[in-house]
Enzyme design. Sequence first.
Site, PDB file in Angstrom:
ATOM      1  N   MET A 186       5.419   3.318  -2.423  1.00  0.00           N
ATOM      2  CA  MET A 186       5.821   3.631  -1.050  1.00  0.00           C
ATOM      3  C   MET A 186       4.827   4.568  -0.366  1.00  0.00           C
ATOM      4  O   MET A 186       4.637   4.501   0.838  1.00  0.00           O
ATOM      5  CB  MET A 186       7.219   4.270  -1.043  1.00  0.00           C
ATOM      6  CG  MET A 186       8.339   3.297  -1.359  1.00  0.00           C
ATOM      7  SD  MET A 186       9.966   4.030  -1.102  1.00  0.00           S
ATOM      8  CE  MET A 186      10.017   5.242  -2.397  1.00  0.00           C
ATOM      9  N   CYS A 187       4.197   5.461  -1.128  1.00  0.00           N
ATOM     10  CA  CYS A 187       3.233   6.397  -0.554  1.00  0.00           C
ATOM     11  C   CYS A 187       1.829   5.789  -0.595  1.00  0.00           C
ATOM     12  O   CYS A 187       1.532   4.945  -1.439  1.00  0.00           O
ATOM     13  CB  CYS A 187       3.241   7.715  -1.322  1.00  0.00           C
ATOM     14  SG  CYS A 187       4.820   8.589  -1.241  1.00  0.00           S
ATOM     15  N   THR A 188       0.992   6.246   0.324  1.00  0.00           N
ATOM     16  CA  THR A 188      -0.396   5.787   0.342  1.00  0.00           C
ATOM     17  C   THR A 188      -1.158   6.530  -0.743  1.00  0.00           C
ATOM     18  O   THR A 188      -1.511   7.698  -0.587  1.00  0.00           O
ATOM     19  CB  THR A 188      -1.031   6.050   1.718  1.00  0.00           C
ATOM     20  OG1 THR A 188      -0.257   5.409   2.722  1.00  0.00           O
ATOM     21  CG2 THR A 188      -2.449   5.510   1.764  1.00  0.00           C
ATOM     22  N   VAL A 189      -1.390   5.862  -1.859  1.00  0.00           N
ATOM     23  CA  VAL A 189      -2.109   6.467  -2.978  1.00  0.00           C
ATOM     24  C   VAL A 189      -3.567   6.033  -2.888  1.00  0.00           C
ATOM     25  O   VAL A 189      -3.906   4.881  -3.163  1.00  0.00           O
ATOM     26  CB  VAL A 189      -1.499   6.049  -4.331  1.00  0.00           C
ATOM     27  CG1 VAL A 189      -2.277   6.692  -5.482  1.00  0.00           C
ATOM     28  CG2 VAL A 189      -0.032   6.438  -4.389  1.00  0.00           C
TER      29      VAL A 189
END
Length: 628
Positions: free
Chosen positions: A499-502
């Site tokens: 879900m997070c921009t890694v």
Amino acid sequence: MEPKYINTQSFVDSSFFVKLSQLKLDVLKLDQSSRPIHGYYNYKRLAPGQAPAINLNDISFASGQELESQLPARSAFIVSGEITNVNTLEEFKSQSKLEFLTRAGGKIIDSIKNKAALQDPSLLAHFAVFSFADLKKYKFYYWFAFPTLHSEWHITSEGPLGGDAPDSQFSLIRDGKPVPLAQLNAVPTHSPLHVAFVDTSAVPDAYSYVLRNFLTMLAIYGYRDVVVDVHRDNQSSSRQIALKLQSAVDSPKISGWERTSQGKLGPKLADLGALIDPSQLADQAIDLNLKLMKWRIVPTLDLDRIKATKCLLLGSGTLGSYVGRALLAWGVRKITFVDNGKVSFSNPVRQPLFNFIDCLDGGSPKAETAAENMKRIFPLVDAQGFTLEVPMAGHPITDETKQKLDFDRLGELVQNHDVIFLLMDSRETRWLPTVMGNVNNKLVINAALGFESYLVMRHGCINPEKLPEEQQESRLGCYFCNDVYAPSDSTTDRTLDQMCTVTRPGVALMAASLAVELMVSVLQHPDRQYAPHSAQDSCTVLGSLPHQLRGFLHNFEMLKLSAKNFRYCSACSVSVVQEFKSRGWEFVKQALENPKYLEQLTGLTQVHQQAEEAELNFDISDSEGEFD
């Protein structure tokens, strides 16, 4: 005894330096050649004891007629001059002031000897300005030269003078009436000469230096006995003086550098930094850095086109923040942010438009906060933020009223901007703006991030001047042209790392910078959003104009790629654009509810069937081969 003369003072309005800075940036650049200017001397309503003063303002760079038209009628004399603005302070200091003054005075002597001064006597008051403009600090160093030509005359008699002053500053008196000085050619040099001069000095018993130049001209012409009617605005101080030349003059001595208020020889300094509004200082400073590019490196760079471009940033996070800052650096004045999120505590370290305080109390709305912080960086930017959700293909409708409002607002924003940046997290969020951008013939720039990779591309655009059947020819593809399936919900049932921009922190900066630079390069191409892919460095004034840029940090490599549009694309195909134009929200609503609808509309369903049939035929042929 000899007549007494008083030096001229210069009064330069701040508008003169503002105009000089504009000319230096836009016109003169590195050119140090002299440029004509004009000033004026008031001769009406002078205060008692007032020394002659030359005045300059922003109109001084225009013609003498234009400057005169801005002044009250019959109140001032217009004089011509020149300004030499050098490029460095060192040149200003090291330039030979004697050579400069001699050259300026030589022009007056030439005008006397070729009789040009008889046709235009104001040439006797010709002046020169030597200057250096420090445009970063808004400091202007300048020194006025009023070339004074020396000749030795003695007053033989003097008395009061009555009557009205002539309209011209210099006149010949014949039969008791003023006539143009050009008639001096008809007066023999051995005859007594009677002339008139309107003085711009109100100092008792001290005349303007211009009278000295007038007398020197008469001496060069060979006149030895002269009566001068010196008229002043205060008639009681007007005088008639008779003079006799003491020695012949051919090459007169030249003086005339202006003195400071302390009576010393030296330049003046105008520091406008304390006078100009700080917002205007920031505005000029941004333009300064950009316009310096045109001095040597890219003379034909169209900065006005960039400045006038209205940019819509869909996504106000990491990419949106860096894109916004880069647009500011390029001088873009209209920037609009769109986002549906709030600032979280993880954002400020990666997203430079947010601070810790923006995370408090549940977080401020990202779009509005980004716009506000842009104004803190540069107050004159027209930055706005809108909180709205972009309807996503494959995501069923949950609140049709709200989503319809978001759809309408997004459509208005796309129509009212020139360039659309797609900077969102999910793939399907980019579908509707891609469609809208093509429908409205906008330049769409897309940036997407991986862990150690990035993609920056410009979407091909349907040209309204071409027939529908011609749209497939040479049109570049969009973000969805490599997909054989319509976009669907990719956000549901994701783990936290999904879900997070890694991504490696530097990837976003690189992608955002390239996205803005790609936009700027496209704007320099005559075809703009319709420009083809080109890897040739001569494609634009800034170099090549690629379709896609794919970068990889694991080996620090970047590829320039190009791909034609996909006939069956779910976002930019002619069928999708036409359906959107005819049905609008109803079309979008159907695409949200049923991803298969887009596949059926575009022909992707048939592509799938043909692929399955081909695979089946391939499997059958392989099976038949086993029995051979």
